[in-house]
Design a protein around this motif. Structure first.
Motif, PDB file in Angstrom:
ATOM      1  N   UNK A 206       4.763  -5.483   6.946  1.00 24.96           N
ATOM      2  CA  UNK A 206       4.651  -5.385   5.492  1.00 24.96           C
ATOM      3  C   UNK A 206       4.237  -3.987   5.049  1.00 24.96           C
ATOM      4  N   UNK A 207       3.322  -3.367   5.777  1.00 19.65           N
ATOM      5  CA  UNK A 207       2.888  -2.022   5.403  1.00 19.65           C
ATOM      6  C   UNK A 207       4.028  -1.016   5.539  1.00 19.65           C
ATOM      7  N   UNK A 208       4.879  -1.190   6.536  1.00 19.96           N
ATOM      8  CA  UNK A 208       6.037  -0.316   6.703  1.00 19.96           C
ATOM      9  C   UNK A 208       7.018  -0.497   5.551  1.00 19.96           C
ATOM     10  N   UNK A 209       7.268  -1.741   5.180  1.00 23.58           N
ATOM     11  CA  UNK A 209       8.180  -2.034   4.075  1.00 23.58           C
ATOM     12  C   UNK A 209       7.697  -1.407   2.772  1.00 23.58           C
ATOM     13  N   UNK A 210       6.412  -1.526   2.486  1.00 16.54           N
ATOM     14  CA  UNK A 210       5.872  -0.976   1.236  1.00 16.54           C
ATOM     15  C   UNK A 210       5.991   0.548   1.204  1.00 16.54           C
ATOM     16  N   UNK A 211       5.830   1.184   2.358  1.00 15.37           N
ATOM     17  CA  UNK A 211       5.975   2.640   2.425  1.00 15.37           C
ATOM     18  C   UNK A 211       7.410   3.056   2.139  1.00 15.37           C
ATOM     19  N   UNK A 212       8.374   2.362   2.742  1.00 15.97           N
ATOM     20  CA  UNK A 212       9.789   2.653   2.513  1.00 15.97           C
ATOM     21  C   UNK A 212      10.156   2.399   1.054  1.00 15.97           C
ATOM     22  N   UNK A 213       9.654   1.306   0.500  1.00 16.17           N
ATOM     23  CA  UNK A 213       9.941   0.975  -0.899  1.00 16.17           C
ATOM     24  C   UNK A 213       9.448   2.082  -1.827  1.00 16.17           C
ATOM     25  N   UNK A 214       8.247   2.587  -1.565  1.00 11.06           N
ATOM     26  CA  UNK A 214       7.700   3.676  -2.394  1.00 11.06           C
ATOM     27  C   UNK A 214       8.611   4.899  -2.349  1.00 11.06           C
ATOM     28  N   UNK A 215       9.156   5.201  -1.169  1.00 19.09           N
ATOM     29  CA  UNK A 215      10.025   6.368  -1.025  1.00 19.09           C
ATOM     30  C   UNK A 215      11.223   6.277  -1.968  1.00 19.09           C
ATOM     31  N   UNK A 216      11.872   5.124  -1.993  1.00 23.74           N
ATOM     32  CA  UNK A 216      13.084   4.995  -2.797  1.00 23.74           C
ATOM     33  C   UNK A 216      12.791   4.880  -4.297  1.00 23.74           C
ATOM     34  N   UNK A 217      11.589   4.439  -4.649  1.00 22.71           N
ATOM     35  CA  UNK A 217      11.218   4.364  -6.063  1.00 22.71           C
ATOM     36  C   UNK A 217      10.680   5.693  -6.583  1.00 22.71           C
ATOM     37  N   UNK A 218      10.304   6.582  -5.677  1.00 22.74           N
ATOM     38  CA  UNK A 218       9.751   7.885  -6.080  1.00 22.74           C
ATOM     39  C   UNK A 218      10.878   8.913  -6.225  1.00 22.74           C
ATOM     40  N   UNK A 219      10.491  10.160  -6.473  1.00 27.06           N
ATOM     41  CA  UNK A 219      11.456  11.247  -6.637  1.00 27.06           C
ATOM     42  C   UNK A 219      11.917  11.823  -5.303  1.00 27.06           C
TER      43      UNK A 219
END
Length: 463
Positions: A206-219
């Motif tokens: 889950x922690x890995x998924x949240x990190x990847x998700x942040x990347x695509x939602x950020x700039x």
């Protein structure tokens, strides 16, 4: 700035670029492997070798479903790398959107099936006797987190396709650190046993998924999809399926290999030999991480330059990747040949309160694992050619040769060998099957890679 990062794949010197891509990829694979390795060491020391065998039974099932995410990710990332190289960003966006939709549909469906048939799946993968109850606990909990892992693995390959190898590495480091801490808390401090090991692994996903998700939602990401990109396009889905099918087929064959191995070894030596194979299996994932890292780093470089029709750079990337991967494979080989007993001892506890049966099991594993490990890794120095060769066809979008070469080691050679040789040589036949399969698949891959380079990448001269 983000766009310039992907363009560097076609500009920077190949050697420097491969190191830039391969080192983070290697570290990412290393820390992903540590998730499994840490579980095994902690479980072996704090629960026992039967628990290690139980994890070995569960891994091929959960890995196969999780591999859907990686398969969809690698298949789509090949499209993304080539599209970015050709300047076609809309196709790259459509591919990414379709990858998200496919990952959701496939992982959820297979997890539901996996949960429904849990009691029949576990024994088929070797979860028999004392192993079954341990395996079922781990299986159920880890399966809950497999869709999250699928999205994380899919997203991680897309991050690398954009040329952001360092962030992809960081995304894999975070869950490993979390898993280490949670294993200590859940297993050692809270005495949760197999429940603790399973929940630590699931939460680390889950922690890995949240990190990847942040990347695509950020700039940070240049792939900003819209709802229209989520709608499945037949042509894109077909190409993702064809190219991703290579990765999925490879993992399917790995899972079948585990199934066959666990059952053959149970018949030869009960839980003890499965525990030996569990240790060797961890090292097959862990020790070769730098070789797999070079392979992963090679994929976007080859794909981008092929899409940009810079064939001289493609040839250079193949040669450089094989040299780097062969060097690190040789170093791994030397370490495994010298220290197999020390490696095996890491997985075995020395609790003075263990029963006579547990003590005998530990002694058996320590006696058999070192020489078995040496045999399995005997052909390690030559595997670079096989891995890079198969990856090349995947990178340039040629699904059929990529599939056949990827399956050659385990599907065409290893599985038949482990079905035949133990009938004549017993346990020795099992372990000798691995280097023989490595040799045969490397020779086959070398032949087809050389043929492809001469046909497609060497300029034709005219008289």
């Amino acid at each position: 700035m983000a766009k310039a990062t992907s363009e560097e794949l076609g500009i920077k010197p190949i050697g420097k670029l491969l190191i830039q891509q391969a080192v983070p990829a290697s570290i990412g694979i290393l820390v992903m492997s540590l998730n499994v390795l840490i579980d095994s060491i902690f479980v072996g020391n704090w629960i026992g070798p039967v628990a290690i065998a139980a994890i070995n039974v569960v891994l091929p099932v959960s890995f196969f479903i999780a591999a859907l995410g990686m398969a969809i990710g690698i298949g789509g990332s090949s499209i993304i790398s080539r599209s970015l190289g050709a300047g076609d960003k809309e196709t790259a966006l459509t591919s990414f959107g379709n990858q998200i939709t496919l990952t959701f549909l496939c992982t959820i469906s297979l997890v539901l099936v996996g949960l429904y048939y849990a009691d029949s799946i576990i024994p088929r993968f070797g979860g028999k006797g004392d192993i079954f109850e341990y395996a079922k606990i781990y299986y159920i909990i880890v399966l809950y987190g497999v869709p999250i892992l699928g999205f994380a693995m899919m997203g991680n390959t897309v991050v690398r396709a954009e040329g952001k190898a360092t962030f992809a590495m960081i995304a894999m480091i975070i869950p490993t650190i979390g898993n280490l801490l949670m294993d200590y808390i859940f297993i050692y401090l809270l005495d949760m046993g197999m429940h603790g090991a399973a929940w630590a692994t699931t939460l680390s996903y889950t922690s890995c998924f949240l990190t990847i998700l942040w990347f695509f939602l950020s700039k940070n990401s240049e792939l900003k999809i819209r709802l229209r990109h989520l709608k499945l396009k037949r042509k894109i889905v077909h190409e993702i399926s064809s190219l991703g099918g290579v990765t999925l087929a490879r993992q399917a064959v790995v899972s079948i290999t585990y199934l066959i191995m666990n059952n053959i070894l149970f018949n030869l030596g009960q839980e003890a030999l499965i525990a030996v194979y569990a240790i060797i299996g961890r090292m097959l994932m862990f020790a070769l991480f730098p070789v797999f890292g070079v392979t992963q780093g090679f994929l976007p470089i080859a794909g981008y330059n092929y899409g940009a029709q810079k064939y001289d750079r493609v040839r250079q990337s193949i040669n450089t990747a094989i040299k780097y991967a062969a060097l690190v494979a040789t170093l791994v080989f030397i370490g495994l040949m010298i220290f197999p007993a020390e490696i095996a001892s890491l997985f075995i506890g020395n609790d003075p309160n263990m029963t006579a049966k547990e003590l005998a099991l530990n002694q058996y594993v320590l006696a058999h694992a070192p020489n078995s490990m040496r045999l399995v890794f005997l052909a390690t120095p030559i595997i670079a050619l096989q891995l890079i060769g198969a990856a090349y066809f995947q990178a340039i979008g040629k699904a059929t040769p990529a599939l056949l070469l990827t399956l050659s080691r385990q599907g065409f050679f290893l599985i038949p060998l482990i079905l035949i040789l133990p009938n004549y040589y017993g346990e020795l036949g099992v372990w000798m099957s691995f280097p023989i399969a490595d040799l045969l698949s490397t020779l086959l891959t070398g032949y087809y890679l050389n043929k492809e380079i001469r046909k497609e990448l060497i300029p034709k001269t005219t008289n």
